[in-house]
Design a protein around this motif. Structure first.
Motif, PDB file in Angstrom:
ATOM      1  N   THR A 151      -0.359  -5.735  21.225  1.00 34.94           N
ATOM      2  CA  THR A 151      -1.041  -7.013  21.392  1.00 34.94           C
ATOM      3  C   THR A 151      -2.159  -7.088  20.352  1.00 34.94           C
ATOM      4  O   THR A 151      -2.748  -8.140  20.149  1.00 34.94           O
ATOM      5  CB  THR A 151      -1.595  -7.164  22.816  1.00 34.94           C
ATOM      6  OG1 THR A 151      -2.342  -5.991  23.127  1.00 34.94           O
ATOM      7  CG2 THR A 151      -0.475  -7.325  23.830  1.00 34.94           C
ATOM      8  N   SER A 152      -2.447  -5.966  19.742  1.00 36.72           N
ATOM      9  CA  SER A 152      -3.336  -5.936  18.575  1.00 36.72           C
ATOM     10  C   SER A 152      -2.851  -4.804  17.692  1.00 36.72           C
ATOM     11  O   SER A 152      -2.153  -3.902  18.146  1.00 36.72           O
ATOM     12  CB  SER A 152      -4.793  -5.662  18.985  1.00 36.72           C
ATOM     13  OG  SER A 152      -4.934  -4.320  19.438  1.00 36.72           O
ATOM     14  N   TYR A 153      -3.234  -4.859  16.415  1.00 37.55           N
ATOM     15  CA  TYR A 153      -3.067  -3.691  15.546  1.00 37.55           C
ATOM     16  C   TYR A 153      -4.311  -3.620  14.668  1.00 37.55           C
ATOM     17  O   TYR A 153      -4.650  -4.629  14.042  1.00 37.55           O
ATOM     18  CB  TYR A 153      -1.830  -3.758  14.653  1.00 37.55           C
ATOM     19  CG  TYR A 153      -1.776  -2.493  13.798  1.00 37.55           C
ATOM     20  CD1 TYR A 153      -1.247  -1.325  14.307  1.00 37.55           C
ATOM     21  CD2 TYR A 153      -2.364  -2.459  12.526  1.00 37.55           C
ATOM     22  CE1 TYR A 153      -1.262  -0.144  13.562  1.00 37.55           C
ATOM     23  CE2 TYR A 153      -2.382  -1.282  11.787  1.00 37.55           C
ATOM     24  CZ  TYR A 153      -1.840  -0.139  12.310  1.00 37.55           C
ATOM     25  OH  TYR A 153      -1.879   1.030  11.598  1.00 37.55           O
ATOM     26  N   PRO A 154      -4.961  -2.482  14.591  1.00 34.54           N
ATOM     27  CA  PRO A 154      -4.783  -1.268  15.380  1.00 34.54           C
ATOM     28  C   PRO A 154      -4.990  -1.518  16.877  1.00 34.54           C
ATOM     29  O   PRO A 154      -5.636  -2.491  17.267  1.00 34.54           O
ATOM     30  CB  PRO A 154      -5.872  -0.340  14.830  1.00 34.54           C
ATOM     31  CG  PRO A 154      -6.157  -0.835  13.459  1.00 34.54           C
ATOM     32  CD  PRO A 154      -5.985  -2.317  13.541  1.00 34.54           C
ATOM     33  N   THR A 155      -4.440  -0.616  17.674  1.00 36.17           N
ATOM     34  CA  THR A 155      -4.501  -0.777  19.121  1.00 36.17           C
ATOM     35  C   THR A 155      -5.906  -0.439  19.646  1.00 36.17           C
ATOM     36  O   THR A 155      -6.691   0.233  18.974  1.00 36.17           O
ATOM     37  CB  THR A 155      -3.441   0.136  19.772  1.00 36.17           C
ATOM     38  OG1 THR A 155      -3.483   1.415  19.119  1.00 36.17           O
ATOM     39  CG2 THR A 155      -2.073  -0.448  19.588  1.00 36.17           C
ATOM     40  N   ALA A 156      -6.193  -0.926  20.856  1.00 37.48           N
ATOM     41  CA  ALA A 156      -7.562  -0.857  21.388  1.00 37.48           C
ATOM     42  C   ALA A 156      -8.095   0.579  21.500  1.00 37.48           C
ATOM     43  O   ALA A 156      -9.314   0.790  21.478  1.00 37.48           O
ATOM     44  CB  ALA A 156      -7.628  -1.552  22.743  1.00 37.48           C
TER      45      ALA A 156
END
Ligand code: SF4
Length: 459
Positions: free
Chosen positions: A21-26
């Motif tokens: 859902t994002s990159y980089p991840t949370a």
């Protein structure tokens, strides 16, 4: 039966991985990213792209009772008075945001998540929306969605949500089987969900989503097949089908699930396989990454037209926008930055009491992060990467820059998940079902990180 994907492939590519859902991840966010970095990102936005609409996410952390599978940031309480105080803090947070951002920005996407947003009373929901409209302009035609716990609403409450401007509902169902519901401490009779979905249609909500989870205690392939048949009868516009990841050392409520009650890996695999077959046979389009939609739903249409986007709420039809995140633990995205609010209510309130935005971590993306984000999102949303467009946007030679990744992809091409050509990478029909495994090839952080076990498994 359609047999969407051979079980052999599902078994082979069952590797832990992020949901992108994002990159980089949370998990890559750092505390060195502070409020002042965020304020600087807002200043750059002001200088560069005033006209672009915003997305808003508001996190309401309260739930009346705990579901044992839960991995969300939530506060279990029966004291509804806590909501009033929380709304006062949300108002303070919005005022601080707007002081940096400016008043009246257009918003084309709003999502109320939790916890349980419908923990709030009708008058509190109304106060929240009035407050948001005082500071932002919700444009016509936007996506305004809210997560609904069926146990907390009636038809009248749904009417209130529609009147307040919400046009999309997402119902947490997980499983219709009464024994499974009891085992996860979330009892909600199927009739109740059927009545609410029928009411949502009468009221005119544009899209109704249902969340399902497989791999829960006491589930069997047979019991889950019955749930799927009921879901097909219910006919929601969208379905999200998640795998349960049992990580009791990280998520306390999961300690109340007896490991012996969990289905084995073979049964879990069968449940995924039969779900894919059942939903596709029932006419649903596989959008990607656990999401299905009816062919006429905006998400399925966007997929056909190559217009899908992905953000913290999953797939979306709205173009990538900056995301203002409000509330405890909420994650935002401004320009080339991500930021996250304090995860506990105490810290969230303390920071706001000091007149500060409650941001405690985040990330300023490097050029390499932006490049890899573009490749990963192209794979997950359009199902293809055109080398030339990435080369023009990021000033690289794709084949030499990603020589190692392209070599890895050859194995996935041999398995039938992608097609490689001199001009690009194309995800095959089979590859869509394992698109996360394809995206992971381009994740720099996984290449250097052997400890992948903290991510949920693909199946
Ligand atoms: S699953 Fe949802 S409703 Fe259940 S405890 Fe977690 S946040 Fe609350």
């Amino acid at each position: 039966m359609s047999h969407a994907i051979p079980e052999e492939l599902l078994r082979r590519f069952d590797v832990p991985g992020p949901r992108y859902t994002s990159y980089p991840t949370a998990d890559r966010f750092v505390e060195a990213f502070t409020e002042s970095d965020y304020v600087q990102a807002l200043a750059q936005r002001r200088a560069g792209s005033l006209a672009l609409p915003l997305s808003l996410y508001v996190h309401i952390p309260f739930c009346e009772s705990v579901c044992y599978y839960c991995a969300c940031n939530k506060v279990i309480t029966k004291h509804h008075s806590r909501a009033a105080e929380y709304l006062r803090y949300l108002t303070r947070e919005v005022e601080l945001q707007v002081a940096h951002l400016g008043q009246g920005h257009n918003v084309s996407q709003l999502h109320l998540g939790g916890g349980t947003p419908t923990f709030l009373s009708d008058s509190e929901l109304e106060a929240l929306m009035t407050m948001l409209r005082q500071h932002f302009t919700l444009v016509p035609g936007g996506e305004y969605s809210v997560e609904v716990d069926p146990r907390t609403v009636t038809e009248e409450r749904l009417k209130t949500l529609a009147r307040l401007g919400f046009n999309r509902l997402s119902f947490g169902v997980q499983d219709f089987d009464p024994a499974v519901q009891k085992a996860v401490h979330r009892v909600q009779p199927a009739e109740q969900v059927f009545e609410l979905v029928a009411a949502a249609r009468r009221i005119g909500f544009e899209s109704v989503n249902v969340d399902l989870i497989y791999g829960l205690p006491l589930q069997t392939p047979q019991s889950f097949a019955r749930t799927l048949a009921q879901v097909n009868e219910l006919r929601p516009d969208r379905i999200a089908l998640y795998a349960y990841a049992h990580l009791p050392s990280r998520f306390k409520p999961q300690r109340r699930i007896a490991a012996a009650d969990l289905p084995g890996a073979g049964d879990k695999l069968s449940m995924l396989s039969l779900s894919l077959d059942a939903l596709i046979d029932a006419g649903y389009v596989y959008v990607g990454m656990d999401h299905f939609a009816l062919p006429n739903d905006a998400l399925a249409v966007a997929k056909r037209q190559g217009r899908l986007h992905r953000n913290f709420q999953g797939y979306s039809t709205q173009p990538d926008c900056d995301l203002i995140a409000l509330g405890v633990s909420a994650i935002g995205r401004i320009g080339a930055t991500y930021s996250q609010n304090a995860k506990t209510l105490d810290e969230y309130r303390d920071l706001l009491d000091q007149g500060r935005l409650p941001i405690v971590r985040g990330l300023a993306l490097t050029r390499d992060d932006l490049l890899r984000r573009a490749v990963i999102m192209a794979l997950m949303c359009q199902g293809e990467v055109l080398f030339e467009s990435i080369e023009l946007g990021h000033l690289i030679d794709f084949k030499s820059h990603f020589a190692r990744e392209l070599e890895t992809l050859e194995g996935l091409a041999a398995a039938g998940l992608v097609r490689l050509s001199p001009s690009g990478i194309q995800v095959t029909e089979t590859g869509w079902f394992l698109v996360r495994a394809i995206a992971m090839v381009f994740d720099k952080n996984l290449q250097v990180d052997l400890d992948r076990a903290r991510f949920s498994r693909i199946i």
